[in-house]
Design a protein around this motif. Sequence first.
Motif, PDB file in Angstrom:
ATOM      1  N   LEU A  41       0.815  -1.215   0.000  1.00  0.00           N
ATOM      2  CA  LEU A  41       0.000   0.000   0.000  1.00  0.00           C
ATOM      3  C   LEU A  41       0.846   1.261   0.000  1.00  0.00           C
ATOM      4  O   LEU A  41       0.557   2.218  -0.719  1.00  0.00           O
ATOM      5  CB  LEU A  41      -0.908   0.023   1.237  1.00  0.00           C
ATOM      6  N   ALA A  42       1.875   1.278   0.843  1.00  0.00           N
ATOM      7  CA  ALA A  42       2.609   2.534   1.010  1.00  0.00           C
ATOM      8  C   ALA A  42       3.970   2.298   1.627  1.00  0.00           C
ATOM      9  O   ALA A  42       4.193   1.331   2.356  1.00  0.00           O
ATOM     10  CB  ALA A  42       1.812   3.483   1.907  1.00  0.00           C
ATOM     11  N   GLY A  43       4.886   3.205   1.297  1.00  0.00           N
ATOM     12  CA  GLY A  43       6.194   3.227   1.936  1.00  0.00           C
ATOM     13  C   GLY A  43       6.409   4.595   2.547  1.00  0.00           C
ATOM     14  O   GLY A  43       5.990   5.605   1.986  1.00  0.00           O
ATOM     15  N   LEU A  44       7.020   4.619   3.708  1.00  0.00           N
ATOM     16  CA  LEU A  44       7.304   5.910   4.351  1.00  0.00           C
ATOM     17  C   LEU A  44       8.771   5.922   4.710  1.00  0.00           C
ATOM     18  O   LEU A  44       9.231   5.124   5.539  1.00  0.00           O
ATOM     19  CB  LEU A  44       6.452   6.068   5.606  1.00  0.00           C
ATOM     20  N   LEU A  96       5.739  11.716  10.213  1.00  0.00           N
ATOM     21  CA  LEU A  96       5.108  10.765   9.284  1.00  0.00           C
ATOM     22  C   LEU A  96       4.793   9.427   9.931  1.00  0.00           C
ATOM     23  O   LEU A  96       3.866   8.736   9.530  1.00  0.00           O
ATOM     24  CB  LEU A  96       6.031  10.516   8.085  1.00  0.00           C
ATOM     25  N   SER A 124      -0.802   4.319   9.653  1.00  0.00           N
ATOM     26  CA  SER A 124      -1.103   5.454   8.775  1.00  0.00           C
ATOM     27  C   SER A 124      -1.529   5.001   7.382  1.00  0.00           C
ATOM     28  O   SER A 124      -2.219   5.732   6.685  1.00  0.00           O
ATOM     29  CB  SER A 124       0.081   6.419   8.706  1.00  0.00           C
ATOM     30  N   ALA A 125      -1.118   3.789   6.984  1.00  0.00           N
ATOM     31  CA  ALA A 125      -1.552   3.309   5.662  1.00  0.00           C
ATOM     32  C   ALA A 125      -2.736   2.360   5.758  1.00  0.00           C
ATOM     33  O   ALA A 125      -3.237   1.902   4.734  1.00  0.00           O
ATOM     34  CB  ALA A 125      -0.387   2.615   4.955  1.00  0.00           C
TER      35      ALA A 125
END
Lengths: 418, 418
Positions: free
Chosen positions: B299-302, B313, B342-343
Amino acid sequence: MGAEIFSVGTELLLGQIVDTNAAYLGRQLARLGIDCFHQTTVGDNAERLAQSLRTALLRSQLIITTGGLGPTEDDVTAAGVAQAFGLELALHEPSAEAIRRLLAARNFPFIPAHLKQAYLPVGAQALPNPVGTAPGFMVENAGCVVISLPGPPPEMQPMFEQSVAPYLHKLSGGGTIHSRVLRFMGIGESLIEDKLKDLIAAQSNPTIAPLASHGLVRIRLTAKAADEAEAQDLIAPVEAEIRRRLAEFIIGVDDEDIEVTVGRLLREKKLTLAVAESCTGGLIGHRLTNISGASDYFLAGLVGYSNEAKKALLGVAEKTLADRGAVSREVALEMARGARKSAGADIGLADTGIAGPTGGSEAKPVGLVYGAIATASQEYCEEFRFRGERDLIKWQASGAALNLLRRALEGYLPEIAI
Amino acid sequence: MGAEIFSVGTELLLGQIVDTNAAYLGRQLARLGIDCFHQTTVGDNAERLAQSLRTALLRSQLIITTGGLGPTEDDVTAAGVAQAFGLELALHEPSAEAIRRLLAARNFPFIPAHLKQAYLPVGAQALPNPVGTAPGFMVENAGCVVISLPGPPPEMQPMFEQSVAPYLHKLSGGGTIHSRVLRFMGIGESLIEDKLKDLIAAQSNPTIAPLASHGLVRIRLTAKAADEAEAQDLIAPVEAEIRRRLAEFIIGVDDEDIEVTVGRLLREKKLTLAVAESCTGGLIGHRLTNISGASDYFLAGLVGYSNEAKKALLGVAEKTLADRGAVSREVALEMARGARKSAGADIGLADTGIAGPTGGSEAKPVGLVYGAIATASQEYCEEFRFRGERDLIKWQASGAALNLLRRALEGYLPEIAI
């Protein structure tokens, strides 16, 4: 003195690993001014290695081998070199002792096979291995030298630098080939050649050779001279003329990737950066952080791979995604703004695109990528179309986004002054 | 039939690019059951190429060259091949026409130099280039065949697959060498060999060859047989026995990187992932998104590269950073939790460490990395110590984090059941 490079390993012949050692040694020999006209790869077979070495020894005075020095049965380089010179193998006590010490220090179990690595051709000089267990060695015979180094680059390279380079420098007795490479992005090889055709026609020393790959064109200027300073003096005026004609497209020199140049410019201007990635998946952040000290300017990366993540992490509007689609100018710009804002950076850089092989359409084909850049007061977006496999499209997209930032930082984008 | 691979290019001898073509062709020849005992690299010099080709033609019936087919003066392969066979070069009209058509279709300016690529040895069969302007060609003479392909892999590989592979398959008349590679992480080469020493001692067909690099050990099983099915039957029982002894450490087969295996496991279990990276800077996201279809689970990388970004973040607490430092178990766990939350993902995966060369201390040396994993109800952190240059530490850290996730998904971590 002519040199040859031998890479030993069946895994190389079968293509199971790519040989980076030959390239490394090629660069080192060129730097030392030693001509190298042949590289050879042979498998884990002592007989065949010995035969190829004998052929090479007829035409060259120096042979450097990598690989085949390990503890296992298929490591045959010492045997092959011994056979080529008609020598026996014998246990080299200081090397055996070094292996025992290293294993003890690392709390590794001692296995008799490890000792195999200390059997060297009789009369060979051992080269200490600062990193691993396998010593290298050097054998001289009838005016020829064979230098054998281990295969793993983290062992081979320090051994070359510490033991081999000083020896070769003395041996080669001065004289050097010096190359300088100018790297171009955003312009094709043929057009560069056309712009430089008078220089290319007139070339002799330095020579001018172009090389294109993956969205990057390199122009290599190579001079032969007594020493490096003299070679640099020959190259400088030609480089200056090329820069005069094509400055806007030059992204770096030698092995300077675009991330090096971008990092230097950000540091000089004391600016910070946040990156929002979609199709590159983290590659831009990875490239930026390959440079030691990147934390001075690179604050954060946000990979919004799903639409949900683009909204939640980057503040892209639902409506923009619905109206324009995730791969669009508008989303790229919103991503750049969002990254800048959420990380509190001076500049936001973003990309969104279709890496493929699936997900393309007639209107938005695989390879379509938008790159965007946002500051507090200005923003800019550019469209790119790349071809190739997924990894190649990701690579080119990451390079194009970083080049967009370079062009902005160097003042080539009238739309955005940083 | 014995084959040899020639790579042509001064840039290869000077080490300015790494030769991946030889590895690709090595794999293809092995798959076709064609023995290849030599790979040779020569520079952009027609005379020297011709001489090396003549030597090779004395011992091998098939030679495949890559590189040196471009439009510039230093592209000399056609001339070298012609000279080796004592042939002239002549304009090949259909190839000239194809070049004109391709340039027109791409709106590229036609430059006379482009036509140089259509000059082939007399009698040669042209091989169409589906991607670029340079045709390949094939010359037969006195029972020997030389096949010349362009250097850029995106041109060379399709040409090999479309024109050369079918021809060679017919020529080789059956028989195959088939390899299967088992990939291990979290265990050293010597220990693997020790656990398999009876198998290695007894080996004949398949052979068992180990190969270690960058935190990964590969065991290659190679069988010779009449066809691929028979080779697979020879390999299967040996592979099963190795798996019985070392299953926990096997991360994939053949060229399956850890990100492929992790992606497959996430898809099978219908789980989603968010990644929080510090020292790897985006590399984990990059590796995950190299796999087409990764958007199903990633879904996402931070990338929280600065402490501020880790707080803003990823929700890492100011106090944890102050008390434990950015490189600590506690921060790794908070990053994993933060990314997951957060994702909105099922699993959070994080790393934090010191990639070097600067930033290390006695208590926290360069190479120290924490990997952490968090689900809604459980979490787990592991400490790693890597050695090597910055890029190598980043690579190993990304692999170790992904391997942590694999171990969790395959049920090898009692602390965390997914």
